[in-house]
Design an enzyme around this catalytic site. Structure first.
Site, PDB file in Angstrom:
ATOM      1  N   ASN B 181       0.806  -1.233   0.049  1.00 53.96           N
ATOM      2  CA  ASN B 181       0.042   0.067  -0.185  1.00 53.96           C
ATOM      3  C   ASN B 181       0.871   1.383   0.125  1.00 53.96           C
ATOM      4  O   ASN B 181       0.289   2.397   0.326  1.00 53.96           O
ATOM      5  CB  ASN B 181      -0.951   0.167   1.096  1.00 53.96           C
ATOM      6  CG  ASN B 181      -0.367  -0.060   2.247  1.00 53.96           C
ATOM      7  OD1 ASN B 181       0.707   0.539   2.698  1.00 53.96           O
ATOM      8  ND2 ASN B 181      -1.108  -0.411   3.504  1.00 53.96           N
ATOM      9  N   LYS B 243      -3.476   2.446   0.335  1.00 52.60           N
ATOM     10  CA  LYS B 243      -3.900   2.567   1.854  1.00 52.60           C
ATOM     11  C   LYS B 243      -5.044   3.578   2.136  1.00 52.60           C
ATOM     12  O   LYS B 243      -5.135   4.666   1.373  1.00 52.60           O
ATOM     13  CB  LYS B 243      -2.642   3.104   2.408  1.00 52.60           C
ATOM     14  CG  LYS B 243      -2.470   2.907   3.924  1.00 52.60           C
ATOM     15  CD  LYS B 243      -1.347   3.375   4.545  1.00 52.60           C
ATOM     16  CE  LYS B 243      -1.251   3.191   6.202  1.00 52.60           C
ATOM     17  NZ  LYS B 243       0.198   3.303   6.500  1.00 52.60           N
ATOM     18  N   GLU B 360      18.525 -17.285  13.601  1.00 52.98           N
ATOM     19  CA  GLU B 360      18.011 -17.553  14.878  1.00 52.98           C
ATOM     20  C   GLU B 360      16.508 -17.166  15.019  1.00 52.98           C
ATOM     21  O   GLU B 360      15.796 -17.588  15.577  1.00 52.98           O
ATOM     22  CB  GLU B 360      18.770 -16.961  15.963  1.00 52.98           C
ATOM     23  CG  GLU B 360      20.205 -17.642  16.106  1.00 52.98           C
ATOM     24  CD  GLU B 360      21.403 -17.106  15.147  1.00 52.98           C
ATOM     25  OE1 GLU B 360      20.867 -16.011  14.450  1.00 52.98           O
ATOM     26  OE2 GLU B 360      22.425 -17.575  15.188  1.00 52.98           O
ATOM     27  N   HIS B 409      26.988 -22.882  25.959  1.00 60.47           N
ATOM     28  CA  HIS B 409      28.146 -21.908  25.802  1.00 60.47           C
ATOM     29  C   HIS B 409      27.858 -20.724  26.577  1.00 60.47           C
ATOM     30  O   HIS B 409      28.194 -19.699  26.368  1.00 60.47           O
ATOM     31  CB  HIS B 409      28.563 -21.568  24.297  1.00 60.47           C
ATOM     32  CG  HIS B 409      29.283 -22.923  23.740  1.00 60.47           C
ATOM     33  ND1 HIS B 409      28.447 -23.833  23.408  1.00 60.47           N
ATOM     34  CD2 HIS B 409      30.356 -23.123  23.353  1.00 60.47           C
ATOM     35  CE1 HIS B 409      29.063 -24.716  22.673  1.00 60.47           C
ATOM     36  NE2 HIS B 409      30.294 -24.116  22.523  1.00 60.47           N
TER      37      HIS B 409
END
Lengths: 630, 630
Positions: B181, B243, B360, B409
């Protein structure tokens, strides 16, 4: 020292020396990543010998090129370069990974030739974008930034934030070198040696992409030449390489990542043995001075007592004022500048504003890169969304970066938007960053003064701002200190101390009013500096009142309350304590309802204070008389 | 109820109803994002009427399609859909954003038709990848996942992690719909209406990309049809939209983001007024049962007393055993499975292992998506690198997700690799996640039992594991509890209590030995459950000894020490306290040197204990006699 500008054999010899040295240091240390170093030896030898412009004796010369190892685990190679350019001698070289050495397992700026710490993959390139932005838009100098990247880290989204930003900003002074050695830590990368996958994606992202054999020095030379000749877009060199190159029994084989090579002596022999080539990089061609913006007078905004102003608004207004006075101050925002009010700075100092769109990792990476060149970045987004860049903030501390962060829309008091938009972990997260400063102002004048202080504060400083307008309680000429606090209510017969900050200060004062009507005197402390903490004031209040109630619009863990109680225990001060904090997952509601639901409004605080006042005060005289709690 | 399968006019009418409803609720609430809802109305009306297969009355039917609003701020549109499919009635609909309503500012699973919370941009698609992976590889059912994305969030790196993963896994059951948009929160997006930029990038990433006018219902219809027909790759629909579409005075204009529309009554009139179309989605074609893996016997690994085993290794071995007994357990890893030891699970249960490469955020997003379908994910990487996904973990709590995380770790004790690889903020960060569980075992048998408990624990549970091998101190038949602790040393004349967890337990025991030789008795507590905390045991020890020393391989902020002292203050127990933690930025060194440098080895702990033992114990009788500290 050799003239190596166009001496192919020297490039090859230098690459072999890098290999030998990478093997030597890692075998001596008993750990490290030699095979990941071996693959990029020619990529680095040609760069250092011919293209990298750098004064080794003046690592902070503003005209120096920058070399960032985004694949920081290839530190043996990086240190082999430092040895070859005469930055570190043989003796220091062999201290790699030992206690006290500047040659750490992954590079950090403990060494003056290292701009930033790397080792968390996917960060070097976003930071390099920041350095390249500093060159183009702030320093206005022709130095170049070269970033050596691994193929494994191409999976990190932060790399693609950087690729998008660099192309959008036409950073033709930035070159990314992808060492496609096919193998990651545990096995094959997704695309192995399919260079086209990388190159096609990067071309679609607006980069000039060159695919080469990374062990062919002529090809490497041509690629760098093409990078220099490419204007208006950044260049990426996608280089096919062999992990473990030069050690036949480890070449292109799994199982050798992050380990010294087997039979290092044989490997060194295979590579031609120890050599001591010294190659001085060419000095920068430019001797230009970095651009300076004009400094004006500091004219902090002033707010009237009782006026209602959101601290986020005061942040934006103060930042614009500080920016006028301090031309090294720059601002970044994650496309929410009309919420954080960075837009006020952007309007006042458009040349020093960086729109980072909704890419918080790149925003912090760029901030780290800008401060490499001595600029003072203030980066802002919603406090909730700074959590997106937490690894970057953590690493910025390892980089010894000086930068300022602002997280707006803290706490449940944002109201209707709901929990996704509420910063409720930010104090815990930011406090746990080494050497950080955490500030949480409660009014506009305090905010303005603290923004000014942040601009000189070393390390990572973080300001937490509030969405809602709050009454101004401090006059514009009051002063504040990092590590300070303010006792707002105090009397000889205070039954308890209420410690609050930010939006909770006003509620705590209103609670103290309610309690006073019932004949209970409460001391109220505004702990605007959550880290460092004003332990002396807290200890004095705790000793005097024996009861401490902490209030915060944050989860209970790692916030203001825990900081206070840990400091009191450390000081050996006995208190009956109570921690008021956000305790249930919020939904939508008005700001007032949100605070009430969590027991964090004046009524909730007063209620908790009443309960606490029923408990024995653990102040020394009282304890001595009563025998303490049982 | 209408038969709308191919009724273009109904699609258009439904879109207008979505617009009217989006305006109605946001205007009634006085906040929200109607203009961002209006742009996607046809994209959603055609989907819901024709392509979305769903039993509204059985939102957890395993054959249901899934619809995730990655652009969660378009919640008015989402709730308008829920009204149109008969999930919520008019009365509930109008409670939007009010206290106690299930219709929060951004969707959360408080509503049974919502899989996951969104509102932090760039998360819905990575989670959708997880749901699609569950369909393909675990459930083995033909349901589809549809994700509505915004164009602003295309700047988030996590989106590109998801695009890469989905294509690599050939997720042809996943469709992303990009609502382009053109306008973000503060202004134009980077590429505005240049659909080709998005489509070309996505094609390079391996997606089937279709560019359309998102307001042309025929084009939308054809695009969805094409998505269904596309095999072996995911499809993305890049839709040009406006929009504020349908409200002429706000269409395609800046300044209207996140605000109720101006003149809502005029706008509703313009759109044809209130309507009450009810559109039942088609039911799923499949009535299949989700695949179940075979359950075996639980045979946890058993370790001999004194044997030296790293807790990360025990994690991997225990997880494989728990996976055998519990077929709903699945594992993900960020391409470090030979460090976290997820590789042991991967070998034992390859069908239930997901290699997420070094991404991750996508790893946690996928884990959240897998648990949507009832699977129990265990996701692991270095504890330092889980910080990369902190926003995803935060949002997972808002999603009420049940998932298990492991960070290996931890701490300076990893040794030579240096600070970039050290998890030193993880306890603070994970404790601050709402409803979380934080476990930090000190030996292999304890680890194994806690891994088993994690698999049943609601919410986000986090285990912190250690790189170094540590001696087994508990027999294999000892039991442990979430919220528990172990008193390892105790006598009537203990001068102080040492509270430790993980690698610090062994050092604390050795320190107690040193102190015993000097005639000082120290109580030692293994606080393996850092959250929830065994307050009773801590309070009893503090009362008995009057002095508490906490020890942790973590920054001081937000860790075990602060948790302990805050709990003691809350209990009103007076102690002389001392917090031992990592206090300086580490470099490289051996694990033993690292602990010694930070004062966290046996000698350092004993030294701190000696100093603490000099201070007055704040236990009630002692205080009564001495008059307390002054």
């Amino acid at each position: 020292m050799t003239d190596v500008l166009d001496d192919r054999q020297t490039w090859r010899d230098l690459a072999q020396q890098f290999r030998v040295d990478s093997i030597r240091v890692s075998s001596h240390a008993g750990s490290g990543h030699p095979t990941s170093s071996l693959s990029a030896a020619e990529l680095m030898s040609v760069l250092v010998a011919k293209y990298f412009h750098y004064r080794v004796d003046e690592p902070h010369d503003p005209n120096n090129d920058h070399l960032i190892f985004s694949k920081g685990h290839a530190s043996p190679l990086f240190y082999a370069i430092l040895r070859a350019i005469g930055a570190v001698d043989e003796q220091e070289f062999m201290t790699y990974r030992t206690l006290g050495s500047r040659l750490e397992g992954h590079p950090t700026p403990v060494l003056p030739w290292v701009d930033v710490a790397t080792g968390s993959l996917g960060q070097g390139l976003p930071i390099g974008v920041g350095v390249a932005l500093a060159a183009k838009r702030l320093d206005r100098l022709p130095y170049r930034t070269w970033v050596l990247c691994g193929d494994s880290e191409m999976a990190e989204g932060s790399m693609w934030e950087a690729f998008a930003q660099a192309a959008y900003d036409n950073l033709d002074n930035l070159t990314a070198i992808i060492d496609v050695n096919r193998l990651g830590q545990t096995g094959e990368t997704r695309y192995e040696w399919d260079l086209d996958v990388y190159a096609n994606r990067l071309r679609a992202f607006g980069w000039h992409a060159i695919e080469i054999d990374g062990h062919d020095v002529d090809a490497v030379d041509r690629a760098y030449g093409e990078a220099l000749a490419t204007t208006s877009k950044p260049t990426v060199i996608v280089a096919r390489t062999v992990k473990g190159k030069g050690v036949p029994w480890e070449e292109n084989r799994n199982g050798f990542h992050g380990k010294p090579v087997e039979d290092p002596e044989d490997a060194i022999r295979e590579l031609g043995g120890l050599s001591n080539l010294i190659v001085r990089p060419q000095p920068p061609e430019s001797r230009g001075e970095p651009h300076h913006f004009t400094a004006g007078k500091l004219d902090l905004p002033r707010y009237e007592l009782g006026q209602k102003v959101a601290t986020r608004k005061a942040y934006g207004e103060a930042l614009a004022a500080v920016g006028t006075a301090r031309p090294e101050v720059v601002a970044l925002d994650g496309e929410v500048g009309n919420s954080t009010y960075t837009e006020i700075f952007a309007k006042a100092h458009p040349e020093r504003f960086f729109q980072m769109y909704i890419a918080e990792q790149q925003m912090i990476g760029a901030a780290v890169g800008l401060q490499v060149r001595g600029w003072r970045p203030f980066a802002a987004t919603f406090s909730a969304f700074l959590s997106r860049a937490y690894d970057f903030v953590r690493m910025a501390a390892v980089s010894r970066a000086d930068l300022c962060l602002c997280g707006s829309h803290a706490g449940v008091s944002i109201g209707e938007d709901g929990p996704s938009q509420m910063g409720l972990e930010d104090i815990a997260a930011m406090r746990a960053v080494h050497g950080s400063t955490v500030l949480y102002p409660c009014d506009a004048n305090q905010t303005a003064h603290l923004v000014e202080l942040m601009a000189s504060q070393p390390g990572i400083s973080y300001m937490r701002t509030t969405r809602q307008a709050m009454p101004v309680i401090y006059g514009p000429d009051e002063t504040f200190a990092i590590g300070g606090s303010r006792v707002l209510r105090e009397s000889a017969d205070d039954a308890l101390t209420i410690v609050a900050a930010g939006i909770s200060v006003g509620e705590a004062l209103a609670a103290a009013d309610l309690l006073a009507q019932e004949g209970t005197a409460a001391r109220v402390i505004d702990l605007y500096s959550v880290k460092p903490l004003d332990s002396d004031t807290l200890v004095a209040a705790a000793r005097a009142t024996g009861r401490v109630l902490t209030v915060e619009d944050h989860w209970p863990e790692g916030g203001l309350g825990e900081a206070v109680f840990a400091a009191l225990a450390e000081a050996g001060v006995a208190v009956a304590g109570r921690q008021l904090a956000v305790s249930r997952m919020a939904g939508s509601a008005t700001p007032e309802q949100q605070l009430a639901e969590q027991g964090l409004d004046a009524d909730g605080i007063a209620g908790a204070a009443r309960q606490l006042a029923q408990r024995p005060a653990l102040k020394p005289p009282a304890v001595a008389v009563t025998g303490g709690v049982g």
